[in-house]
Motif scaffolding. Structure first.
Motif, PDB file in Angstrom:
ATOM      1  N   ASP A 277       0.819  -1.220   0.000  1.00 33.93           N
ATOM      2  CA  ASP A 277       0.000   0.000   0.000  1.00 33.93           C
ATOM      3  C   ASP A 277       0.846   1.260   0.000  1.00 33.93           C
ATOM      4  O   ASP A 277       0.460   2.278  -0.570  1.00 33.93           O
ATOM      5  N   LYS A 280       2.648   1.380  -3.794  1.00 37.24           N
ATOM      6  CA  LYS A 280       1.929   0.894  -4.975  1.00 37.24           C
ATOM      7  C   LYS A 280       1.876   1.928  -6.094  1.00 37.24           C
ATOM      8  O   LYS A 280       1.729   1.551  -7.264  1.00 37.24           O
ATOM      9  N   GLU A 310     -11.410 -10.254  -1.875  1.00 33.85           N
ATOM     10  CA  GLU A 310     -11.379  -8.790  -1.844  1.00 33.85           C
ATOM     11  C   GLU A 310      -9.949  -8.263  -1.884  1.00 33.85           C
ATOM     12  O   GLU A 310      -9.647  -7.311  -2.603  1.00 33.85           O
ATOM     13  N   LEU A 311      -9.067  -8.886  -1.115  1.00 34.01           N
ATOM     14  CA  LEU A 311      -7.647  -8.485  -1.102  1.00 34.01           C
ATOM     15  C   LEU A 311      -6.999  -8.743  -2.455  1.00 34.01           C
ATOM     16  O   LEU A 311      -6.287  -7.893  -2.979  1.00 34.01           O
ATOM     17  N   ARG A 312      -7.270  -9.910  -3.031  1.00 29.10           N
ATOM     18  CA  ARG A 312      -6.659 -10.242  -4.322  1.00 29.10           C
ATOM     19  C   ARG A 312      -7.114  -9.271  -5.402  1.00 29.10           C
ATOM     20  O   ARG A 312      -6.327  -8.820  -6.233  1.00 29.10           O
ATOM     21  N   GLU A 313      -8.397  -8.951  -5.409  1.00 28.47           N
ATOM     22  CA  GLU A 313      -8.917  -8.035  -6.422  1.00 28.47           C
ATOM     23  C   GLU A 313      -8.321  -6.640  -6.273  1.00 28.47           C
ATOM     24  O   GLU A 313      -8.038  -5.962  -7.264  1.00 28.47           O
ATOM     25  N   GLU A 314      -8.141  -6.192  -5.042  1.00 30.81           N
ATOM     26  CA  GLU A 314      -7.547  -4.863  -4.829  1.00 30.81           C
ATOM     27  C   GLU A 314      -6.116  -4.801  -5.376  1.00 30.81           C
ATOM     28  O   GLU A 314      -5.727  -3.830  -6.025  1.00 30.81           O
ATOM     29  N   ILE A 315      -5.346  -5.841  -5.127  1.00 34.53           N
ATOM     30  CA  ILE A 315      -3.966  -5.873  -5.636  1.00 34.53           C
ATOM     31  C   ILE A 315      -3.962  -5.942  -7.154  1.00 34.53           C
ATOM     32  O   ILE A 315      -3.191  -5.247  -7.821  1.00 34.53           O
ATOM     33  N   HIS A 317      -6.233  -4.848  -9.222  1.00 38.36           N
ATOM     34  CA  HIS A 317      -6.654  -3.562  -9.794  1.00 38.36           C
ATOM     35  C   HIS A 317      -5.515  -2.539  -9.737  1.00 38.36           C
ATOM     36  O   HIS A 317      -5.345  -1.723 -10.664  1.00 38.36           O
ATOM     37  N   THR A 318      -4.760  -2.576  -8.638  1.00 38.87           N
ATOM     38  CA  THR A 318      -3.617  -1.651  -8.544  1.00 38.87           C
ATOM     39  C   THR A 318      -2.586  -1.952  -9.624  1.00 38.87           C
ATOM     40  O   THR A 318      -2.069  -1.054 -10.300  1.00 38.87           O
TER      41      THR A 318
END
Length: 575
Positions: A277, A280, A310-315, A317-318
């Motif tokens: 975070d 990134k 949720e965590l995997r999708e956030e990473i 997307h980044t």
């Protein structure tokens, strides 16, 4: 009278011996000193003469009695005044001294200059006049049809020895210079010599087929890393199944050397395994090597904060946003390493400007390839696999150790002050650093030491940064076997397309009538072996005995020919 005459005749005939009468002057008890006084001849009696005439006659010689003058009390000097000196006539010729008499300054007038000045006739002038008077006339005829054929570019078909070049003058030129010292370097600039014709190898379909070179990295990573151009690259790297073949450190060093060759200088490093975070937004490929260990990020973030998709999708997307930014970035590498890359491939593949998938071949031959890449050519087969397993080490640790040894051996050469002082540094800007790189200079020192120790070349026959006309040769050698030999070090840094730089080096040196050795350090030769092999195959057909490529064996301190290096690569059987 008759008696006296008889006496003189007897004296004349040396029959009479004079007689003396003793007169004592000093008497002593035992000694009487007497004077012998000769008896006058007239005092001799007739009886004595008669007696003496019968036998031996003694003749007494009278002594001269000294006489003493009276003391002179007055001395008068008488001078004759009337003395005449004899006169001698001499003829004297007097020469008067030339005297300089200055005259008043006279006005100088400039008169008309004679235009027709008679020139001195010389043999050279007669030759030039003869050439000018006999200029051949040109006649033009109808041109024949010209057919387009394959044009051959670039390699000298036949090069005459340097000693014969001065016998061919392309144009007669008469120049007059003030006498001065001319060096050998200036001589090569002044003389216009007829060089041999340059014929480049044909690249058309009618020419011979270019042999396919080797690309060890393509077979190692299952991807053509050496063919990357100046654009950002997304690399999706899949981890190996066996820990011994962890290869990320190996991959990073390969990408670093590719960057230095294509663009020059060092890329900015970035490695992300935790704290995603916070950084990134700093992840990018431009002028950098960014490593994102996605499995480690997901695993460590899940433990601390949240879990699930949720965590995997956030990473994802980044990373997707960062991949979309690659379109306007310079050359660089964004490497996503982990088993989760398969899901990223399904979502973001169409949006990446260029993408490569990398997976290493899990075989012991990869360790041998690393030995070749870092200068252990003669011992490339010695791989301590069992020792690495016992110590819990892997391919990454082995590569780091090999690279350290490679540069340590070169640094040992630089610690020899006498050797370093004999090698001139280059003024050419290799990577926009204002001069040559340390690797380039250390390789020159390596070559000089090899020539001294292995080739037994005298130091006075080795020159560094040697100028020949407008060229500067890294190492120039008067070799007893190869003659005038030019040795060029090519790290390929900052060249963009390496084969173009190598072609220019080959053509400019060989057209001077020199033999050429090109020495390329092991990492660059391994990465770009395919292109270098194809270039060498093209040129060796025209220059079978005048062009050679070499690399280093840092342990034995010897040069290794390209043929021997390729033989080792083929023995690995990477394909």
């Amino acid at each position: 009278m008759n008696a006296e005459r008889m006496v003189f005749e007897m004296i004349k005939s040396k029959k009479i011996v004079r007689r003396y009468r003793r007169k004592p002057v000093i008497r002593d008890r035992n000694v009487i000193v007497s004077v012998l006084i000769p008896v006058d001849v007239r005092e001799v009696s007739r009886e004595e003469l008669k007696l003496e005439a019968k036998g031996v006659v003694f003749l007494d010689v009278p002594l001269i009695e000294p006489t003493f003058e009276k003391e002179i009390k007055k001395i008068e000097v008488v001078t004759k005044k009337e003395v005449t000196v004899p006169s001698i006539e001499y003829t004297l010729k007097l020469v008067s001294v030339v005297k300089y008499t200055s005259k008043a300054f006279q006005e100088v007038k400039i008169k008309d200059i004679v235009k027709e000045i008679s020139q001195i006739t010389t043999l050279t002038r007669e030759l030039v006049n003869h050439i000018l008077e006999n200029i051949p006339t040109l006649e033009f005829s109808v041109a024949e049809n010209v057919e387009m054929k394959a044009l051959e570019k670039g390699i000298v078909s036949h090069v005459r020895p340097v000693s014969e070049l001065l016998n061919y003058v392309s144009k007669l030129r008469i120049t007059f210079h003030t006498p001065r010292t001319i060096s050998a370097k200036e001589l090569s600039r002044e003389i216009i010599a007829k060089m041999s014709r340059v014929v480049f190898p044909s690249l058309t379909k009618g020419a011979y087929k270019i042999p396919e070179g080797l690309d060890p990295l393509y077979h190692t990573f299952s991807s053509p890393l050496s063919r990357i151009l100046n654009m950002p690259l997304l690399i999706l790297a899949e981890p190996p199944s066996n820990f011994v073949y962890e290869y990320m450190e190996f991959l990073k060093r390969v990408l670093r050397e590719i960057y230095r060759v294509r663009l020059g200088g060092l890329p900015n490093p970035l490695e992300v395994s935790i704290g995603f975070d916070e950084i990134k937004f700093d992840i990018r490929a431009s002028k950098a090597i960014s490593i994102v260990r996605i499995d480690d990020i997901i695993d460590k973030t899940r433990r601390k904060e949240r879990e699930g998709e949720e965590l995997r999708e956030e990473i994802f997307h980044t990373l997707s946003d960062r991949i979309k930014e690659l379109y306007s970035q310079n050359l660089g590498f964004l490497v996503v390493y982990g088993r989760e890359v398969e899901k990223l491939l399904k979502v973001e593949l169409p949006k990446a400007p260029r993408l490569l998938r990398v997976k290493i071949v899990e075989d012991e031959s990869i360790f041998k390839l690393c030995n070749l890449m870092w200068g252990l050519v003669h011992e490339y087969c010695k791989v301590p696999i069992e020792r690495l397993k016992e110590k819990g080490l892997n391919l990454d640790a082995y590569v780091v150790e090999l690279e350290r040894r490679f540069y340590d051996e070169l640094e040992k050469l630089l610690s020899d002050i006498r050797l370093v002082l004999s090698v001139e540094p280059s003024k050419r800007d290799e990577e926009r650093i204002g001069g040559e790189s340390l690797l380039h200079y250390a390789t020159k020192v390596f070559i000089v030491k090899y020539l001294l120790d292995q080739e037994k070349i005298p130091p006075e026959n080795i020159f560094t940064e040697y100028e020949i006309g407008d060229l500067v040769i890294d190492v120039f050698v008067n070799h007893p076997k190869h003659g005038e030999l030019a040795i060029e070090v090519e790290t390929l840094y900052g060249t963009g397309i390496p084969v173009l730089k190598l072609r220019r080096t080959i053509e400019t040196r060989l057209t001077k009538g020199l033999k050429l050795w090109i020495v390329i350090p092991n990492p660059q030769l391994t990465i770009f072996l395919r292109d270098i092999m194809q270039l060498y195959e093209l040129y060796k057909r025209k220059y079978p005995d005048r062009l050679n490529f070499f690399t280093l064996d840092v342990k034995s301190k010897k040069l290794v020919s390209l043929e021997d290096f390729v033989k080792c690569i083929r023995e690995l059987k990477l394909s």
